[in-house]
Motif scaffolding. Structure first.
Motif, PDB file in Angstrom:
ATOM      1  N   GLU A   1      24.169 -15.288 -19.013  1.00 31.98           N
ATOM      2  CA  GLU A   1      24.277 -16.722 -18.738  1.00 31.98           C
ATOM      3  C   GLU A   1      23.045 -17.143 -17.956  1.00 31.98           C
ATOM      4  O   GLU A   1      22.389 -16.326 -17.313  1.00 31.98           O
ATOM      5  N   ASN A   2      22.737 -18.439 -18.023  1.00 37.89           N
ATOM      6  CA  ASN A   2      21.778 -19.021 -17.094  1.00 37.89           C
ATOM      7  C   ASN A   2      22.598 -19.751 -16.035  1.00 37.89           C
ATOM      8  O   ASN A   2      22.761 -19.252 -14.928  1.00 37.89           O
ATOM      9  N   GLN A   3      23.175 -20.896 -16.391  1.00 39.21           N
ATOM     10  CA  GLN A   3      24.224 -21.461 -15.542  1.00 39.21           C
ATOM     11  C   GLN A   3      25.257 -22.103 -16.459  1.00 39.21           C
ATOM     12  O   GLN A   3      24.991 -23.099 -17.115  1.00 39.21           O
ATOM     13  N   SER A   4      26.421 -21.505 -16.483  1.00 38.59           N
ATOM     14  CA  SER A   4      27.431 -21.788 -17.495  1.00 38.59           C
ATOM     15  C   SER A   4      28.120 -23.129 -17.264  1.00 38.59           C
ATOM     16  O   SER A   4      28.780 -23.332 -16.244  1.00 38.59           O
ATOM     17  N   LEU A   5      28.002 -24.028 -18.242  1.00 41.74           N
ATOM     18  CA  LEU A   5      28.738 -25.288 -18.182  1.00 41.74           C
ATOM     19  C   LEU A   5      30.243 -25.046 -18.287  1.00 41.74           C
ATOM     20  O   LEU A   5      31.038 -25.726 -17.632  1.00 41.74           O
ATOM     21  N   VAL A   6      30.647 -24.093 -19.113  1.00 45.57           N
ATOM     22  CA  VAL A   6      32.070 -23.772 -19.248  1.00 45.57           C
ATOM     23  C   VAL A   6      32.660 -23.398 -17.895  1.00 45.57           C
ATOM     24  O   VAL A   6      33.748 -23.861 -17.515  1.00 45.57           O
ATOM     25  N   THR A   7      31.952 -22.558 -17.153  1.00 45.07           N
ATOM     26  CA  THR A   7      32.438 -22.154 -15.835  1.00 45.07           C
ATOM     27  C   THR A   7      32.598 -23.361 -14.921  1.00 45.07           C
ATOM     28  O   THR A   7      33.629 -23.523 -14.258  1.00 45.07           O
ATOM     29  N   LEU A   8      31.593 -24.233 -14.888  1.00 42.38           N
ATOM     30  CA  LEU A   8      31.644 -25.402 -14.013  1.00 42.38           C
ATOM     31  C   LEU A   8      32.728 -26.381 -14.442  1.00 42.38           C
ATOM     32  O   LEU A   8      33.416 -26.969 -13.603  1.00 42.38           O
ATOM     33  N   GLU A   9      32.889 -26.562 -15.744  1.00 39.83           N
ATOM     34  CA  GLU A   9      33.940 -27.470 -16.225  1.00 39.83           C
ATOM     35  C   GLU A   9      35.325 -26.960 -15.823  1.00 39.83           C
ATOM     36  O   GLU A   9      36.184 -27.735 -15.377  1.00 39.83           O
ATOM     37  N   ALA A  10      35.546 -25.656 -15.990  1.00 37.18           N
ATOM     38  CA  ALA A  10      36.840 -25.086 -15.616  1.00 37.18           C
ATOM     39  C   ALA A  10      37.055 -25.163 -14.107  1.00 37.18           C
ATOM     40  O   ALA A  10      38.157 -25.493 -13.641  1.00 37.18           O
ATOM     41  N   MET A  11      36.015 -24.888 -13.325  1.00 36.85           N
ATOM     42  CA  MET A  11      36.127 -24.980 -11.876  1.00 36.85           C
ATOM     43  C   MET A  11      36.457 -26.409 -11.459  1.00 36.85           C
ATOM     44  O   MET A  11      37.304 -26.639 -10.587  1.00 36.85           O
ATOM     45  N   SER A  12      35.777 -27.380 -12.078  1.00 39.90           N
ATOM     46  CA  SER A  12      36.046 -28.779 -11.760  1.00 39.90           C
ATOM     47  C   SER A  12      37.478 -29.164 -12.106  1.00 39.90           C
ATOM     48  O   SER A  12      38.060 -30.052 -11.471  1.00 39.90           O
ATOM     49  N   SER A  13      38.054 -28.477 -13.093  1.00 41.09           N
ATOM     50  CA  SER A  13      39.442 -28.726 -13.503  1.00 41.09           C
ATOM     51  C   SER A  13      40.444 -27.977 -12.637  1.00 41.09           C
ATOM     52  O   SER A  13      41.647 -28.010 -12.925  1.00 41.09           O
ATOM     53  N   ALA A  14      39.953 -27.297 -11.586  1.00 45.77           N
ATOM     54  CA  ALA A  14      40.789 -26.517 -10.668  1.00 45.77           C
ATOM     55  C   ALA A  14      41.448 -25.330 -11.370  1.00 45.77           C
ATOM     56  O   ALA A  14      42.550 -24.921 -11.022  1.00 45.77           O
ATOM     57  N   LEU A  15      40.724 -24.769 -12.327  1.00 45.34           N
ATOM     58  CA  LEU A  15      41.215 -23.593 -13.038  1.00 45.34           C
ATOM     59  C   LEU A  15      40.592 -22.352 -12.403  1.00 45.34           C
ATOM     60  O   LEU A  15      39.369 -22.292 -12.233  1.00 45.34           O
ATOM     61  N   PRO A  16      41.372 -21.352 -12.018  1.00 45.94           N
ATOM     62  CA  PRO A  16      40.778 -20.132 -11.473  1.00 45.94           C
ATOM     63  C   PRO A  16      39.952 -19.417 -12.533  1.00 45.94           C
ATOM     64  O   PRO A  16      40.271 -19.480 -13.728  1.00 45.94           O
ATOM     65  N   ILE A  17      38.899 -18.738 -12.105  1.00 42.87           N
ATOM     66  CA  ILE A  17      37.941 -18.105 -13.004  1.00 42.87           C
ATOM     67  C   ILE A  17      38.004 -16.590 -12.837  1.00 42.87           C
ATOM     68  O   ILE A  17      37.995 -16.081 -11.715  1.00 42.87           O
ATOM     69  N   VAL A  18      38.029 -15.880 -13.955  1.00 39.28           N
ATOM     70  CA  VAL A  18      37.803 -14.436 -13.966  1.00 39.28           C
ATOM     71  C   VAL A  18      36.579 -14.204 -14.840  1.00 39.28           C
ATOM     72  O   VAL A  18      36.585 -14.516 -16.033  1.00 39.28           O
ATOM     73  N   THR A  19      35.508 -13.693 -14.242  1.00 41.66           N
ATOM     74  CA  THR A  19      34.261 -13.512 -14.972  1.00 41.66           C
ATOM     75  C   THR A  19      33.526 -12.292 -14.449  1.00 41.66           C
ATOM     76  O   THR A  19      33.990 -11.615 -13.523  1.00 41.66           O
ATOM     77  N   THR A  20      32.390 -12.001 -15.043  1.00 39.26           N
ATOM     78  CA  THR A  20      31.636 -10.799 -14.721  1.00 39.26           C
ATOM     79  C   THR A  20      30.647 -11.063 -13.583  1.00 39.26           C
ATOM     80  O   THR A  20      30.185 -12.193 -13.409  1.00 39.26           O
ATOM     81  N   PRO A  21      30.281 -10.016 -12.825  1.00 39.87           N
ATOM     82  CA  PRO A  21      29.417 -10.207 -11.652  1.00 39.87           C
ATOM     83  C   PRO A  21      27.927 -10.212 -11.980  1.00 39.87           C
ATOM     84  O   PRO A  21      27.125  -9.658 -11.232  1.00 39.87           O
TER      85      PRO A  21
END
Length: 369
Positions: A272-292
């Motif tokens: 990733e560079n900076q994931s829009l999917v991650t930010l959209e889900a975070m903005s939706s108050a969805l917890p994230i499970v992703t790689t380090p």
């Protein structure tokens, strides 16, 4: 009143992906910062809906067939901004576009594969895409990690950073009663894991499928373009493993509602560079499970706004099951994630940064610096 500056935003995209969504989110906000953008899109039917949405948002659209026509068609603009998928586009256009010309890089830059493959990809990128980028007057990428990588290992000068953002009104938590209605509409009856993204090796959906095998008590919903290669392979693997807890929805325009209906976002990504999917889900108050990997760790703070877990199916399944067993913790992670976006990564933050970069790229501004 000062007339707005004009900027031509050019993409060679064959279809809609994150970088095109970025344009759709950012460009309508630029007039408030003194810029009138026009977007140049290839004349492909896969981009017709995107063109329609630009028009509805008040952004003029020009379609093109032959990229060679673009230097003349964009000459009258104050600034030309190119974001390309293909190295050939940079080689062909950057030397011929009138100055000033800016290149925006959404590229994943570094693939966190085993070392030999990783180093090979870095060298290929250096020789194919990084070299023609030197013809730009300025380079911009969308994460602090990405900027450091371009300036460091790739040795590119004049690299700025414009971090990504999400629209907190579009990507928001569900209102009372809304979540239940959406879950009924989508048929979400159990703890639902959402996996968005086009099917590609670096997005690592096959690992998510194997995680589903280790977590038969959870439901896994894949969203995104499914090409004839990995998409077909994922369908075959689902059938081979007899995974009744897996669904494929294909490309969707209703991502805000899907985020509000799901329980967690899974992103087993290797690049990733900076994931829009991650930010959209975070903005939706969805917890994230992703790689380090570095780009994800820039957004997701382990144990605070999400969980950083190595891309191993059993470990990912264990983390997801732990969230399912502790809904209060999952909710806490989601609320923290949304606050992080509100503080640092809204689309309004991004638009202001983009406008500042555009102003700073104009010759008279650069001469005063």
């Amino acid at each position: 009143m000062t007339a707005p500056r004009t900027a031509a935003f050019i993409t060679d995209a064959p279809r809609v992906a994150g970088s095109e969504v970025w344009l759709l989110d950012v460009l309508p906000l630029l007039p408030a910062h003194g810029w009138q953008p026009t977007v140049f899109l290839p004349d492909r039917d896969t981009l017709d809906e995107l063109a329609r949405r630009f028009g509805a948002a008040g952004v003029p659209v020009e379609r093109f067939g032959d990229p060679a026509t673009l230097p003349d068609r964009t000459r009258a603009f104050h600034l030309r901004v190119l974001q390309a998928w293909e190295p050939a586009t940079y080689r062909q256009l950057l030397p011929r576009l009138a100055s000033p010309r800016l290149a925006v890089l959404h590229d994943q830059l570094e693939y966190h594969y085993p070392a030999p493959v990783r180093l090979l990809y870095r060298e290929i990128y250096r020789r194919t895409k990084a070299r023609p980028l030197r013809a730009a007057d300025r380079l911009v990428t969308v994460s602090r990690w990405g900027g450091a990588f371009l300036r460091g290992p790739l040795g590119l000068p004049q690299v700025g950073e414009v971090t990504n953002g999400a629209d907190p009104t579009k990507f928001r938590p569900a209102h009372p009663g809304e979540r239940e209605a959406l879950r009924a509409e989508y048929g979400f009856t159990r703890f639902t894991v959402l996996i968005p993204g086009r099917f590609a090796p670096e997005k690592n959906q096959l690992t998510a499928l194997l995680a589903a095998r280790h977590a038969p008590d959870l439901d896994f919903v894949f969203v995104g373009d499914q090409d004839a290669g990995l998409g077909a392979a994922a369908h075959r693997l689902q059938k081979l493993l007899r995974l009744g807890n897996v669904r494929f929805l294909g490309r969707r325009w209703d991502m805000p509602e899907l985020y509000r209906a799901a329980d967690v976002l899974l992103q087993p990504t290797l690049a990733e560079n900076q994931s829009l999917v991650t930010l959209e889900a975070m903005s939706s108050a969805l917890p994230i499970v992703t790689t380090p990997i570095p780009a994800q760790a820039e957004l997701v703070k382990d144990g605070l706004t999400g969980l950083l877990v190595p891309a191993q199916p059993r470990l990912l399944a264990t983390a997801l099951q732990a969230l399912a067993a502790h809904p209060d913790r999952a909710r806490h992670l989601g609320l923290n994630a949304r606050q992080f976006v509100l503080d640092h990564h809204t689309i309004h933050h991004t638009a202001a940064l983009v406008a500042a970069v555009l102003h700073g790229t104009l010759p008279e501004r650069r001469s005063r610096a």
